[in-house]
Design a protein around this motif. Sequence first.
Motif, PDB file in Angstrom:
ATOM      1  N   GLU A  10       0.674  -1.094   0.026  1.00 45.25           N
ATOM      2  CA  GLU A  10      -0.069  -0.032  -0.131  1.00 45.25           C
ATOM      3  C   GLU A  10       0.936   1.117  -0.007  1.00 45.25           C
ATOM      4  O   GLU A  10       0.364   2.301   0.018  1.00 45.25           O
ATOM      5  CB  GLU A  10      -1.062   0.224   0.956  1.00 45.25           C
ATOM      6  N   ARG A  11       2.182   1.269   0.072  1.00 44.47           N
ATOM      7  CA  ARG A  11       2.770   2.432  -0.200  1.00 44.47           C
ATOM      8  C   ARG A  11       2.611   2.926  -1.443  1.00 44.47           C
ATOM      9  O   ARG A  11       2.823   2.369  -2.290  1.00 44.47           O
ATOM     10  CB  ARG A  11       4.593   2.209   0.121  1.00 44.47           C
ATOM     11  N   THR A 253      -4.279   2.681   2.911  1.00 45.80           N
ATOM     12  CA  THR A 253      -3.256   3.612   3.591  1.00 45.80           C
ATOM     13  C   THR A 253      -2.941   4.825   2.726  1.00 45.80           C
ATOM     14  O   THR A 253      -3.300   6.180   3.124  1.00 45.80           O
ATOM     15  CB  THR A 253      -1.884   2.890   3.600  1.00 45.80           C
ATOM     16  N   ARG A 257      -3.953   8.752   4.240  1.00 42.03           N
ATOM     17  CA  ARG A 257      -2.918   9.880   3.677  1.00 42.03           C
ATOM     18  C   ARG A 257      -3.574  10.882   2.775  1.00 42.03           C
ATOM     19  O   ARG A 257      -3.479  12.361   3.144  1.00 42.03           O
ATOM     20  CB  ARG A 257      -1.563   9.445   3.040  1.00 42.03           C
TER      21      ARG A 257
END
Length: 439
Positions: A10-11, A253, A257
């Motif tokens: 998920e980065r 994620t 963010r």
Amino acid sequence: MTPARETVDERPIPATSGHAGLSHTGMSRRSMVIAALSTIVEWYDFTLYLYFATVLARVFFGGTASSLLITLGGFAVAYLLRPLGALVFGHIGDRFGRRPMMLLSMALMSLAMLATALLPSYKAVGPIAGGLLLLLRCVMGFSVGGEYTGVVAYLLEGAPARRRGLVTSCASAASEVGGLLAVAVSASTVHLLDAADLESWGWRIPFLAGAALAGTVWIARAGMQESPDFERQAATGAMPTRPLRHALAHHRTGILRSFAISALGSITYYVGITYVPAFLTSAGSLSEGMSLWLSTGAALVVIAVTPIIGALSDQWGRKPVLLALALCGVLMPIPLFQLMASGSAGLAMVGAALLAAVAGGVSAVGAVATAEQFPGEGRLTGLALGATGATALFGGLTPFVAQALVARTEWPPVPGAMIALVALAVLPVLARAPETRPR
């Protein structure tokens, strides 16, 4: 037993990985320019409502003591439809292409602006006038929901990797040109017409101009290319068949963010810029005309700052620039709102300009930083859930809340305190987030 699914990191995926097709440079310059400039239209009309709020309060709600608050409440209600519009248009964009999505959203916006210009006033039909105005604002909020995220994704996917911050910030700069155009037309209309003509027919002029501008952009968009990243997805069969499920499964994620970044950008913009004319008129004791001209100056500041901050984020990275701007959001707004409430036009201009610089900077780097939280597959739906959801809460609602708190507390800096609290809450998220600038 849980069903098996693809393991997804998920980065945020940097452009150099090739996963999201962000290194493509095959987009024609004409298509990129049309996409960037088209945000002028959406922000022209949407901010026109705020800049003209005191006039619309008299025309559609009878000019009672609570009419301005009702008018701002209508802006807030319309904003609640932005996430729904973003999801609907995001589904179209992720499933069928960025180009058809942007054509459809602009067509709907054009019709809503024209219908607004033709509405009857409170004097003509009574309370139904206000109801019709609010209904059309909801249509506008729905259509704008898909506009900005679609344009940001389109620019990101067509920009050279090392200039993504600068190119994507053009959407923010162009949107502020729309805001500048809105406040300039509003100020000119207020100054050139007396009160009777303004409330009788003059208020229609800015909305008719917006409808004509939107129709022109729709025609120009018809000749745009499709995003090269979506073409990659179409060629490989990688488009998600269910974008909402895909985003929730693979991009949680990134959604969180982008929500945090957009929350900071939304409250600094909508309280620090678009709410300022109403604040200067009600709490700062300045005339409507003077407040609008001060906001014109603030818009020029944003246009100047935006590409600079976008380029700096390409040079230094998204994270350090966002952290610096968030610190400014904690420290500066309270004293600046106190300055604007002094009653001095000169001090008000200083306060408005400094707030505009912070808000413009966050919008510039926030556009590229939120879009970089997602790969091409499901990007528009991810932005709808994260960035647009935050904008609905911290953008559309905050002018209404700010006006209500100023009236209730009689403490002019309270809008600045709202910005500072959100900036303080976002700082830890930014501090833990990875850098998304391509290496």
